[in-house]
Design an enzyme around this catalytic site. Structure first.
Site, PDB file in Angstrom:
ATOM      1  N   TYR A 221       3.629  -1.299  -5.828  1.00  0.00           N
ATOM      2  CA  TYR A 221       2.383  -0.478  -5.773  1.00  0.00           C
ATOM      3  C   TYR A 221       2.317   0.151  -7.247  1.00  0.00           C
ATOM      4  O   TYR A 221       0.928   0.552  -7.475  1.00  0.00           O
ATOM      5  CB  TYR A 221       2.704   0.487  -4.759  1.00  0.00           C
ATOM      6  CG  TYR A 221       2.099   0.229  -3.471  1.00  0.00           C
ATOM      7  CD1 TYR A 221       0.802  -0.229  -3.236  1.00  0.00           C
ATOM      8  CD2 TYR A 221       3.071  -0.348  -2.611  1.00  0.00           C
ATOM      9  CE1 TYR A 221       0.474  -0.724  -1.942  1.00  0.00           C
ATOM     10  CE2 TYR A 221       2.767  -0.854  -1.280  1.00  0.00           C
ATOM     11  CZ  TYR A 221       1.397  -1.188  -1.055  1.00  0.00           C
ATOM     12  OH  TYR A 221       0.855  -1.694   0.146  1.00  0.00           O
TER      13      TYR A 221
ATOM     14  N   ARG B 234       0.067  -2.165  -8.860  1.00  0.00           N
ATOM     15  CA  ARG B 234      -1.223  -2.332  -8.341  1.00  0.00           C
ATOM     16  C   ARG B 234      -2.147  -0.951  -8.690  1.00  0.00           C
ATOM     17  O   ARG B 234      -3.190  -1.011  -9.050  1.00  0.00           O
ATOM     18  CB  ARG B 234      -1.403  -2.287  -6.789  1.00  0.00           C
ATOM     19  CG  ARG B 234      -0.720  -3.632  -6.185  1.00  0.00           C
ATOM     20  CD  ARG B 234      -1.055  -3.978  -4.808  1.00  0.00           C
ATOM     21  NE  ARG B 234      -2.433  -3.813  -4.563  1.00  0.00           N
ATOM     22  CZ  ARG B 234      -2.941  -3.742  -3.393  1.00  0.00           C
ATOM     23  NH1 ARG B 234      -1.955  -3.558  -2.073  1.00  0.00           N
ATOM     24  NH2 ARG B 234      -4.141  -3.567  -3.043  1.00  0.00           N
TER      25      ARG B 234
ATOM     26  N   GLN C 267     -12.439  -0.242   3.341  1.00  0.00           N
ATOM     27  CA  GLN C 267     -11.076  -0.750   3.538  1.00  0.00           C
ATOM     28  C   GLN C 267     -10.409  -1.095   2.333  1.00  0.00           C
ATOM     29  O   GLN C 267      -8.990  -1.447   2.172  1.00  0.00           O
ATOM     30  CB  GLN C 267     -10.997  -2.218   4.167  1.00  0.00           C
ATOM     31  CG  GLN C 267     -11.782  -2.134   5.401  1.00  0.00           C
ATOM     32  CD  GLN C 267     -12.293  -3.442   6.016  1.00  0.00           C
ATOM     33  OE1 GLN C 267     -11.508  -4.223   6.755  1.00  0.00           O
ATOM     34  NE2 GLN C 267     -13.512  -3.923   5.671  1.00  0.00           N
ATOM     35  N   ASN C 268     -10.834  -0.708   1.178  1.00  0.00           N
ATOM     36  CA  ASN C 268     -10.308  -0.924  -0.116  1.00  0.00           C
ATOM     37  C   ASN C 268      -9.436   0.173  -0.603  1.00  0.00           C
ATOM     38  O   ASN C 268      -9.794   1.409  -0.277  1.00  0.00           O
ATOM     39  CB  ASN C 268     -11.235  -1.016  -1.313  1.00  0.00           C
ATOM     40  CG  ASN C 268     -12.287  -2.350  -0.973  1.00  0.00           C
ATOM     41  OD1 ASN C 268     -11.750  -3.149  -0.212  1.00  0.00           O
ATOM     42  ND2 ASN C 268     -13.316  -2.525  -1.478  1.00  0.00           N
ATOM     43  N   VAL C 269      -8.193   0.029  -1.118  1.00  0.00           N
ATOM     44  CA  VAL C 269      -7.505   0.912  -1.710  1.00  0.00           C
ATOM     45  C   VAL C 269      -7.605   1.074  -3.381  1.00  0.00           C
ATOM     46  O   VAL C 269      -6.657   1.768  -3.742  1.00  0.00           O
ATOM     47  CB  VAL C 269      -5.965   0.819  -1.246  1.00  0.00           C
ATOM     48  CG1 VAL C 269      -5.759   0.608   0.156  1.00  0.00           C
ATOM     49  CG2 VAL C 269      -5.095  -0.425  -2.083  1.00  0.00           C
TER      50      VAL C 269
ATOM     51  N   HIS D  60      -7.991   2.571   5.229  1.00  0.00           N
ATOM     52  CA  HIS D  60      -6.556   1.775   4.527  1.00  0.00           C
ATOM     53  C   HIS D  60      -5.986   2.482   3.759  1.00  0.00           C
ATOM     54  O   HIS D  60      -4.961   2.141   3.105  1.00  0.00           O
ATOM     55  CB  HIS D  60      -6.731   0.411   4.342  1.00  0.00           C
ATOM     56  CG  HIS D  60      -7.255  -0.521   5.403  1.00  0.00           C
ATOM     57  ND1 HIS D  60      -7.729  -1.868   5.226  1.00  0.00           N
ATOM     58  CD2 HIS D  60      -7.224  -0.258   6.899  1.00  0.00           C
ATOM     59  CE1 HIS D  60      -7.947  -2.289   6.472  1.00  0.00           C
ATOM     60  NE2 HIS D  60      -7.613  -1.519   7.357  1.00  0.00           N
TER      61      HIS D  60
ATOM     62  N   CYS E  74       4.365  12.656   1.504  1.00  0.00           N
ATOM     63  CA  CYS E  74       5.807  12.902   1.660  1.00  0.00           C
ATOM     64  C   CYS E  74       6.138  12.255   3.009  1.00  0.00           C
ATOM     65  O   CYS E  74       5.653  12.187   3.986  1.00  0.00           O
ATOM     66  CB  CYS E  74       5.931  14.413   1.979  1.00  0.00           C
ATOM     67  SG  CYS E  74       7.430  14.719   2.619  1.00  0.00           S
TER      68      CYS E  74
ATOM     69  N   ASN F 195     -22.790 -10.323   1.664  1.00  0.00           N
ATOM     70  CA  ASN F 195     -21.533 -11.067   1.522  1.00  0.00           C
ATOM     71  C   ASN F 195     -21.757 -12.441   0.862  1.00  0.00           C
ATOM     72  O   ASN F 195     -22.945 -12.843   0.759  1.00  0.00           O
ATOM     73  CB  ASN F 195     -20.839 -11.327   2.781  1.00  0.00           C
ATOM     74  CG  ASN F 195     -19.297 -11.254   2.662  1.00  0.00           C
ATOM     75  OD1 ASN F 195     -18.892 -10.331   2.034  1.00  0.00           O
ATOM     76  ND2 ASN F 195     -18.737 -12.275   3.324  1.00  0.00           N
TER      77      ASN F 195
END
Ligand code: OAD
Length: 269
Positions: free
Chosen positions: A57, A60, A95-97, A117, A125, A240
């Site tokens: 992460y 990312r 849905q994107n982070v 998401h 925590c 799309n």
């Protein structure tokens, strides 16, 4: 100003960020890079090897910092602001982070934004679930601790961390300021419950237009949102590159790249 639709719900997936340089999930070399999904995106994987998960992460977060919003993110943020100003309701469920919607909102975050998401820009925590704004990269690509967060990596003002640097344990893992227990990324992992679903359903059952953008319609609950909105009487539109798995849930299909088709469609609303 005349508005044809009074309550809109947008749902976005990885395709809206593809032209910003973020890989989609179903690309051949998808977002999990060389890792097995359960190693880096499950609570069990985190218990087994938290350094590996934070290394993944951290990378990312650095990648998210290196890409820019595109015209589709900007057009959506502008529309949400216009709707809020006119006391109408436009909600954005993502849905994107990748933090690109948050960055497109700029200093005016929307009340009706749901990141089901999670997001790369928060940590949580593991003891009390308190959330923290946190964009630090804790480890480099090899799993070595990054001691100095090198300000140049965070030069974009929007990306400046809001959290004073958390303390670390002997492995370099970040500890929460509240409980001094491990922090984890606030990302929904496999086997975990998506965030804000009740709020999303509330929007979906009261909207008159539903627009899905850049999502393959494979992953539930989001893959079922078009059907919920349609059943509630909304007009449903899909923007799309290709026909999604849940194509039958849409009244209208617009095929093409999001950065072109989204501003074009929003301009006509
Ligand atoms: P996918 O990778 O499944 O689908 C991306 C969709 O975007 C595909 O249908 C592409 O055709 C389309 N697409 C690609 N480039 C595009 C472009 N430039 N313009 C428009 N469309 C484009 O991504 P998602 O549907 O977001 O979940 O995946 C859903 C979830 O699956 C993710 O949030 C993730 C994954 O498992 C979790 O991590 C919990």
């Amino acid at each position: 100003m005349q508005f044809r639709y009074k309550r809109i719900v947008f749902l976005t997936g990885a395709g809206i960020s593809a032209e910003s340089g973020v890989k989609t999930f179903r690309d051949a070399q998808g977002l999990w890079e060389n890792h097995k999904v359960d190693e880096v995106a499950s609570p069990q994987g985190f218990s087994r090897n938290p350094v590996l998960v934070w290394t993944f992460y951290s990378q990312r977060r650095l990648q998210a910092n290196s890409v820019q919003t595109n015209n589709a993110h900007t057009a959506l943020a502008d529309l949400l602001h216009i709707y809020e100003k006119n006391n109408l309701q436009a909600a954005l469920i993502t849905q994107n982070v990748d933090t690109l919607h948050e960055r497109a909102f700029g200093a005016l975050p929307s009340k009706h934004f749901i990141d089901i998401h999670g997001t790369l820009s928060r940590s949580r925590c593991t003891k009390c679930n308190k959330l923290f704004s946190d964009r630090w990269a804790y480890f480099d690509g090899e799993g070595k601790i990054i001691e100095d967060h090198a300000d140049h990596l965070w030069s974009n003002a929007i990306l400046q961390t809001l959290l004073t640097m958390p303390r670390r344990n002997s492995l370099g893992l970040p500890l929460s300021p509240c409980c001094s227990d491990l922090l984890r990324p606030d990302i929904v992992w496999f086997g975990e419950k998506p965030l804000g679903v009740e709020k999303a359903i509330e929007h979906l059952t009261h909207c008159d237009l539903f627009v899905a953008i850049g999502t393959s319609g494979n992953v539930f609950p989001a893959a079922g949102f078009a059907a919920v909105a349609r059943k509630a009487g909304a007009h449903t539109v899909c923007i799309n590159l290709e026909s999604p798995e849940n194509a039958h849930s849409f009244h209208e299909h617009i095929l093409g790249p999001a950065s072109e088709k989204v501003p074009e469609y929003i301009g006509k609303l």
